[in-house]
Design a protein around this motif. Structure first.
Motif, short mmCIF file in Angstrom:
data_model
loop_
_atom_site.label_atom_id
_atom_site.label_comp_id
_atom_site.label_asym_id
_atom_site.label_seq_id
_atom_site.Cartn_x
_atom_site.Cartn_y
_atom_site.Cartn_z
N PRO A 40 0.87 -1.43 -0.75
CA PRO A 40 0.08 0.10 -0.27
C PRO A 40 0.78 0.86 -0.39
CG PRO A 40 -0.23 -1.01 1.64
CD PRO A 40 0.14 -1.77 1.01
N ARG A 87 -7.66 2.23 7.17
CA ARG A 87 -8.36 0.56 7.07
C ARG A 87 -7.36 -0.07 8.52
NH1 ARG A 87 -9.57 -4.17 3.19
NH2 ARG A 87 -8.63 -5.20 4.13
N ASP A 89 -6.61 -4.13 9.93
CA ASP A 89 -6.26 -5.12 9.40
C ASP A 89 -5.47 -6.09 10.77
OD1 ASP A 89 -7.84 -6.16 7.25
OD2 ASP A 89 -6.57 -4.27 6.04
N MET A 90 -5.95 -7.51 10.89
CA MET A 90 -4.91 -7.97 11.75
C MET A 90 -4.47 -8.83 11.23
SD MET A 90 -7.31 -9.65 14.89
CE MET A 90 -5.70 -9.88 16.36
N GLN A 96 -12.37 -9.13 9.71
CA GLN A 96 -12.67 -8.90 8.99
C GLN A 96 -12.30 -7.02 9.07
OE1 GLN A 96 -17.24 -7.90 10.45
NE2 GLN A 96 -17.41 -6.23 9.01
N PRO A 97 -12.40 -7.07 8.56
CA PRO A 97 -10.88 -5.58 8.72
C PRO A 97 -11.67 -4.30 9.06
CG PRO A 97 -11.99 -4.96 6.43
CD PRO A 97 -12.16 -6.80 6.79
N PHE A 123 -2.56 -3.60 12.06
CA PHE A 123 -1.86 -2.72 11.78
C PHE A 123 -3.25 -1.20 10.29
CE2 PHE A 123 -1.83 -6.01 7.96
CZ PHE A 123 -2.48 -5.49 7.08
N ILE A 125 -3.78 1.39 7.89
CA ILE A 125 -3.16 2.20 6.10
C ILE A 125 -4.22 3.19 6.29
CG2 ILE A 125 -3.28 1.68 3.95
CD1 ILE A 125 -1.40 0.00 5.26
N ARG A 139 1.26 3.40 7.09
CA ARG A 139 0.96 2.16 7.75
C ARG A 139 1.64 2.27 8.54
NH1 ARG A 139 1.97 -4.45 6.83
NH2 ARG A 139 1.97 -4.93 8.67
N SER B 71 -4.60 -10.01 4.87
CA SER B 71 -5.13 -10.45 5.38
C SER B 71 -6.27 -9.91 3.62
CB SER B 71 -5.91 -8.75 6.21
OG SER B 71 -5.97 -8.37 5.86
N THR B 388 -14.62 -14.11 4.08
CA THR B 388 -13.83 -13.44 3.98
C THR B 388 -13.26 -13.46 2.63
OG1 THR B 388 -11.45 -14.39 5.45
CG2 THR B 388 -12.45 -12.31 6.54
N TRP B 411 -16.05 -5.67 2.34
CA TRP B 411 -15.17 -5.86 3.36
C TRP B 411 -16.11 -6.55 4.68
CZ3 TRP B 411 -10.36 -7.31 1.81
CH2 TRP B 411 -9.73 -6.74 0.72
N LEU B 413 -17.61 -8.88 5.19
CA LEU B 413 -17.99 -9.98 5.69
C LEU B 413 -16.94 -11.13 5.55
CD1 LEU B 413 -18.88 -11.33 1.30
CD2 LEU B 413 -20.32 -10.80 3.34
N ALA B 414 -16.99 -12.00 6.46
CA ALA B 414 -15.87 -12.78 7.63
C ALA B 414 -16.44 -14.00 8.16
CB ALA B 414 -15.33 -11.25 8.17
#
Lengths: 147, 479
Positions: A40, A87, A89-90, A96-97, A123, A125, A139, B71, B388, B411, B413-414
């Motif tokens: 990114p 955004r 994310d794990m 799910q982000p 993290f 972004i 990031r 992810s 996901t 995004w 959806l998980a």
């Protein structure tokens, strides 16, 4: 009917080795041909812009946190009227982000609420669309703890 | 008084071999109309392998060239969320479907050409010791390299599998990769005791009179069993890749993929009585607990303590110590202690029984519990993240200018199930596994001799339940 002569074992072996070599070369070269979205940070068009990210409480815990992004230009002047999206994310896939758009809090600061769903490594972004049309992307890594 | 004289007695039956009554399998997947025809078809396995080969190629491509964010990359999402969840579900519902469709063995033909005659796998390695070592090593590498977090490493991990299978096929005349090396295969072989199907001979008399034994030797038309299993002698699913080469090779159409009671080999005590097999089962059980332990807060406290005691922050070393203790030292130490106690608690001549025999009798009973722990862990990831794959695939297609699945990845959806449901489900699975293990244990040896194993199984189950009730923290050890 004419039968074509069978290739010698040595020829077969040479051909097989060549096939293997080609496969390895193709795979190795693929790492050098990453797509545009590979990193990114690669989408960052404004490396001169300073961006900071702060979260409260710090360190964040599972639940809601307030994230504040600060933008400043190369002279340290705050950048206002930018559109800032976050955004989270794990590191582990399959979660799910967390998506949010930050509100302009004035003075080059942008605030958003982020809801952490699980403890662990995350993290964020941050993508800022600047008034001059450029896009700043950074990031930030953080660890979310169990409450 | 009977008037029948000795001379009038009917003649005793002649001592000729009598065929034992062997019921035909009630359900034989190979005899079902469409599926059976597909499975028995010459290219049947290829039909399962090709889609998985295509998927593997896609994962390698995205892993090497796509977003290096776990992810958002198909390599990491499909490998660490979907593959593992679907494998354990398939094992439970049908059997070892992954080995059946395994794409890693596809370059076999090329390797065979390269190898010429090849040589036999060394006799010293014809056991499960190497498989145990590689299973533990792969779990250590998974933690050390944070494989789940790296698309590029995951891609190379897949490539490494292809290369390893290829090289071993090229060097050796048989197929040692599946039976003696592959950690995924080891996992599937051990787990497939929960499968409701098994390869069996339809009529053992046919096998008795069979001269060619094509199911294991192969023929000019078909390969024999790659892991060298002889169908009428198969008493378990261990080492069966469900490749169905035996089915295609049998000239008498005498092989069935028959429905059977789950855990058949555990209840019937039909595993080989060997040290390596017994330790494989125990290591498999403790590795399940160790793998889940790697994701909960106490592991970080333990690593920090160990780091301060040893005065090193070397992650590889700290992980080797922690995982080595859980996955190797504990199963070996506690297994031997339980076997020794079992022998001590037996009255009479049983005390002179070799420790290996005691270990081999009781260790397989741990398998239902062991599978339950792995199942709970892997389905946790699958149930929390199965959907996901949709936005990640949408994103992948959009990267390539394809908008078949929409112009914006969804995004949101998980999870497949509300996350609150998953912990009680996990605990329920572990309890069911423990019950099945205790039930299997109750059929072996005497009650006093079962006690040490009962205590061991309860402790393993308790450890698993505690881990599953702790908050999961998805992160690397040193971070």
């Amino acid at each position: 009917m004419r039968l074509s002569p069978l290739p010698s074992p040595a020829a077969t072996r040479r051909r097989s080795l060549l096939t293997l070599l080609i496969l390895v070369l193709v795979l190795s070269s693929a790492t050098a041909c990453q797509r545009g979205s590979a990193q990114p940070e690669a989408a960052d068009q404004a490396p001169d812009v300073a961006m900071t990210f702060a979260v409260s409480p710090d360190p964040p815990a599972v639940g809601w946190s307030t994230a504040v992004v600060t933008l400043a230009d190369a002279h340290g002047q705050p950048i206002e009227a930018a559109r800032v999206r976050l955004r989270g994310d794990m590191n582990h896939p399959g979660m799910q982000p967390v998506l949010a758009e930050a509100a302009d809090a004035g003075g080059g600061q942008y605030a958003a609420q982020l809801g952490w769903t699980m403890a662990g490594d995350w993290f964020v972004i941050v993508t800022a669309e600047l008034p001059d049309g450029r896009q700043a992307v950074r990031r930030f890594d953080l660890r979310v703890r169990t409450p | 008084m009977s008037s029948t004289s000795v001379a009038e007695r009917p003649a005793s039956p002649r001592r000729t071999p009598i065929a034992l009554y062997q019921p035909q399998p009630e359900v034989d997947l190979l005899r079902t109309r469409r599926l059976g025809r597909l499975l028995r078809w010459r290219w049947g396995r290829l039909a399962f392998q090709l889609p998985l080969l295509g998927l593997a190629a896609l994962l390698v491509y995205d892993g090497l060239t796509g977003p290096q964010l776990a992810s958002q990359n198909l390599a990491t999402v499909i490998t660490w969320v979907h593959y593992r969840g679907l494998v354990v579900l398939a094992l439970l519902l049908v059997g070892n479907l992954f080995c059946m469709g395994c794409p890693f063995t596809l370059p076999r033909t090329l390797a065979r050409r390269l190898s010429g005659r090849g040589r036999r796998w060394p006799k010293a390695l014809r056991n499960k010791w190497l498989a145990i070592a590689l299973l533990v090593l792969s779990l250590w590498a998974y933690e050390w390299l944070d494989l789940w977090a790296s698309p590029v490493l995951t891609a190379w991990f897949i490539v490494a599998y292809f290369v390893a299978a290829f090289v071993l096929e090229a060097l050796f005349a048989e197929s040692p990769f599946c039976k003696y090396v592959c950690p995924l295969g080891t996992f599937n072989f051990v787990s497939s005791t929960v499968a409701p199907y098994q390869i069996v001979a339809r009529d053992h008399d046919v096998c008795r009179t069979c001269a060619g034994k094509e199911c294991v030797n192969g023929s000019a038309q078909a390969l024999g069993c790659g892991t060298e299993l002889f169908v009428p002698a198969m008493r378990s699913n261990l080492d069966c890749t469900l490749c169905l080469d035996c089915v295609r090779a049998c000239p008498y159409d005498n092989v069935a993929l028959a429905r059977r009671p789950r855990l058949h080999e555990v209840y019937q005590d039909s595993y080989p009585r060997r040290w390596d097999v017994a330790f494989l089962f125990l290591v498999f059980a403790f590795a399940g607990v160790g793998n889940a332990f790697g994701m909960v807060p106490p592991v970080y406290a333990l690593a920090a303590w160990l780091s301060s005691v040893l005065g090193t922050g070397n992650e590889a070393l700290l992980l080797a110590i922690i995982l080595g203790a859980i996955m190797v030292a504990m199963p070996v130490g506690l297994g031997l202690a339980a076997a020794w106690l079992s022998r001590r608690l037996v009255a009479g001549r049983g005390r002179g029984e070799p420790l290996r025999a005691v270990m081999a009798r009781y260790a397989p009973a741990v398998l239902p519990l062991a599978f339950a722990v792995w199942f709970a862990h892997y389905t946790f990831h699958f149930l929390t993240g199965a959907l996901t794959a949709v936005p990640v695939l949408q994103s992948f297609l959009l990267d390539h200018g394809i908008a078949w699945l929409g112009r914006e990845p969804n995004w949101s959806l998980a999870a497949l199930l509300p996350t609150d449901w998953i912990t009680p489900l996990n605990i329920g699975v572990v309890v069911v596994g423990l019950m099945a293990s205790l039930s299997a244990l109750s059929r072996r040896g005497s009650r006093p001799a079962q006690m040490p194993w009962m205590v061991l199984f309860v402790l393993v189950a308790l450890a698993a339940v505690v881990i599953f009730t702790l908050p999961m923290e998805m992160r690397g050890l040193q971070g």
